[in-house]
Design an enzyme around this catalytic site. Sequence first.
Site, PDB file in Angstrom:
ATOM      1  N   ASP A 180      14.231   2.280   4.485  1.00 13.38           N
ATOM      2  CA  ASP A 180      13.381   1.704   3.438  1.00 13.38           C
ATOM      3  C   ASP A 180      14.190   1.191   2.245  1.00 13.38           C
ATOM      4  O   ASP A 180      13.964   0.077   1.765  1.00 13.38           O
ATOM      5  CB  ASP A 180      12.345   2.737   2.960  1.00 13.38           C
ATOM      6  CG  ASP A 180      11.343   3.077   4.039  1.00 13.38           C
ATOM      7  OD1 ASP A 180      11.592   2.715   5.202  1.00 13.38           O
ATOM      8  OD2 ASP A 180      10.311   3.704   3.733  1.00 13.38           O
ATOM      9  N   PRO A 227       0.833  -1.206   0.000  1.00 15.33           N
ATOM     10  CA  PRO A 227       0.000   0.000   0.000  1.00 15.33           C
ATOM     11  C   PRO A 227       0.870   1.261   0.000  1.00 15.33           C
ATOM     12  O   PRO A 227       1.933   1.269   0.613  1.00 15.33           O
ATOM     13  CB  PRO A 227      -0.783  -0.082   1.317  1.00 15.33           C
ATOM     14  CG  PRO A 227      -0.508  -1.409   1.891  1.00 15.33           C
ATOM     15  CD  PRO A 227       0.646  -2.021   1.190  1.00 15.33           C
ATOM     16  N   GLY A 254       3.697   4.037   5.177  1.00 20.79           N
ATOM     17  CA  GLY A 254       4.893   3.778   5.985  1.00 20.79           C
ATOM     18  C   GLY A 254       5.461   2.382   5.752  1.00 20.79           C
ATOM     19  O   GLY A 254       6.277   1.900   6.528  1.00 20.79           O
ATOM     20  N   LEU A 255       5.031   1.721   4.670  1.00 10.43           N
ATOM     21  CA  LEU A 255       5.514   0.357   4.406  1.00 10.43           C
ATOM     22  C   LEU A 255       6.612   0.337   3.331  1.00 10.43           C
ATOM     23  O   LEU A 255       6.931  -0.714   2.779  1.00 10.43           O
ATOM     24  CB  LEU A 255       4.348  -0.561   4.019  1.00 10.43           C
ATOM     25  CG  LEU A 255       3.236  -0.705   5.063  1.00 10.43           C
ATOM     26  CD1 LEU A 255       2.168  -1.690   4.582  1.00 10.43           C
ATOM     27  CD2 LEU A 255       3.772  -1.168   6.422  1.00 10.43           C
ATOM     28  N   GLY A 256       7.170   1.490   3.054  1.00  9.15           N
ATOM     29  CA  GLY A 256       8.348   1.542   2.175  1.00  9.15           C
ATOM     30  C   GLY A 256       8.043   1.357   0.703  1.00  9.15           C
ATOM     31  O   GLY A 256       8.884   0.874  -0.054  1.00  9.15           O
ATOM     32  N   SER A 257       6.829   1.763   0.258  1.00  8.62           N
ATOM     33  CA  SER A 257       6.466   1.511  -1.146  1.00  8.62           C
ATOM     34  C   SER A 257       7.334   2.319  -2.116  1.00  8.62           C
ATOM     35  O   SER A 257       7.701   1.816  -3.175  1.00  8.62           O
ATOM     36  CB  SER A 257       4.987   1.772  -1.385  1.00  8.62           C
ATOM     37  OG  SER A 257       4.714   3.139  -1.215  1.00  8.62           O
ATOM     38  N   SER A 258       7.682   3.560  -1.763  1.00 10.25           N
ATOM     39  CA  SER A 258       8.447   4.368  -2.731  1.00 10.25           C
ATOM     40  C   SER A 258       9.859   3.820  -2.899  1.00 10.25           C
ATOM     41  O   SER A 258      10.395   3.797  -4.005  1.00 10.25           O
ATOM     42  CB  SER A 258       8.465   5.847  -2.334  1.00 10.25           C
ATOM     43  OG  SER A 258       9.103   6.036  -1.099  1.00 10.25           O
ATOM     44  N   ALA A 259      10.463   3.340  -1.811  1.00 16.35           N
ATOM     45  CA  ALA A 259      11.808   2.762  -1.927  1.00 16.35           C
ATOM     46  C   ALA A 259      11.750   1.464  -2.721  1.00 16.35           C
ATOM     47  O   ALA A 259      12.630   1.183  -3.543  1.00 16.35           O
ATOM     48  CB  ALA A 259      12.399   2.506  -0.543  1.00 16.35           C
ATOM     49  N   ALA A 260      10.693   0.677  -2.504  1.00 13.15           N
ATOM     50  CA  ALA A 260      10.573  -0.605  -3.223  1.00 13.15           C
ATOM     51  C   ALA A 260      10.426  -0.363  -4.720  1.00 13.15           C
ATOM     52  O   ALA A 260      11.043  -1.070  -5.531  1.00 13.15           O
ATOM     53  CB  ALA A 260       9.390  -1.405  -2.689  1.00 13.15           C
TER      54      ALA A 260
END
Length: 327
Positions: free
Chosen positions: A156, A105, A109-115
């Site tokens: 992240d 999502p 705060g689950l690191g989506s942009s870094a992933a």
Amino acid sequence: MDKSVGYGSAPGKVIISGDHSVVYGYPALATALNLRCHVIAALGEIGLEIAVENMSEGYTYSMNELEGINQGKKFSIFDSLAMLVTTLIPTAEIAIKLDISSEIPISAGLGSSAAVAVATIAAIADLFDLKFTKEEISSMAFESEKMIHGNPSGIDNSIATWGGLLVFEDGNIEKKELTHKMPLIIINSKIARDTKRLVASVAMLKENHDRVMGSLLTTMGTITQQVIIEVESGNMKKMGELMNMNQGLLEAINVSHPFLSKLIWELKEMGALGAKLTGAGGGGCMIALFESLDNSDMIKAKLMKLGVDVIITEASPTGVLIGRKDI
Ligand code: PMV
């Protein structure tokens, strides 16, 4: 080997322990999740085209726009990906299409942009057979994170690259073996959170109550050290108890939220070994550790009635994959 398509993927993350106290030099433990972002890079029309699954409109950059990208002041995630592509492909003409799909999502705060940054680097590397070390991938993704977030901690991009468990302390990263299953239920409260504001509010409390905040933060650090020991020995019951203590202290420094706290109690009543907010707090996500996910469908059904997003997942050792392979 000449290819016309490259593939890359990278995981999202949660902070298991050490949220906020990590800002003051205490350790934080984070883990990769088996929620991943997938990117397919293909040769396309001149310029860059970015298509995101479930988004009707794509984003296109002409060569002119790609050349001017650095002059923008506020960068979107797409600008940061365009910047990455121009750094990775230093030829006069770029003709690339990126297809992005993600199980992580966004803005939670689950690191989506870094992933997505790491998966994009991996897909381009696969397409053009570029050789990068994990250090190089993580540091390129960190630059891209800085474009969007200003002053990120580096957690992240590191997790998205290395996967597994990582300990962060005073700017250093230590990898830990993920030897035991860590079944997690993550709940996204969908309450918008503002990391900068929450970090500033903790700093203000520290200014007003230096001695008391000093000992609270020290205790949070001790909890994280103990969590690391329990994770390594696979004692999930003790790890859960420590997560609950950590949540108590996060409440004490005023970074929870009434709805998050309610969710945390609900999860404990549903049998979680431990539950706490993850990340900055004030909204966003919480995590609950379970012995097993056998009853997770029933738990999910109950929680969905509260209007939240429920993610059943577990910690994952897998970091970046280039063409579906580890590097
Ligand atoms: O908002 P998130 O989930 O990216 O996490 C922020 C974590 C803090 O410890 C509050 C801040 C930080 O930079 O580590």
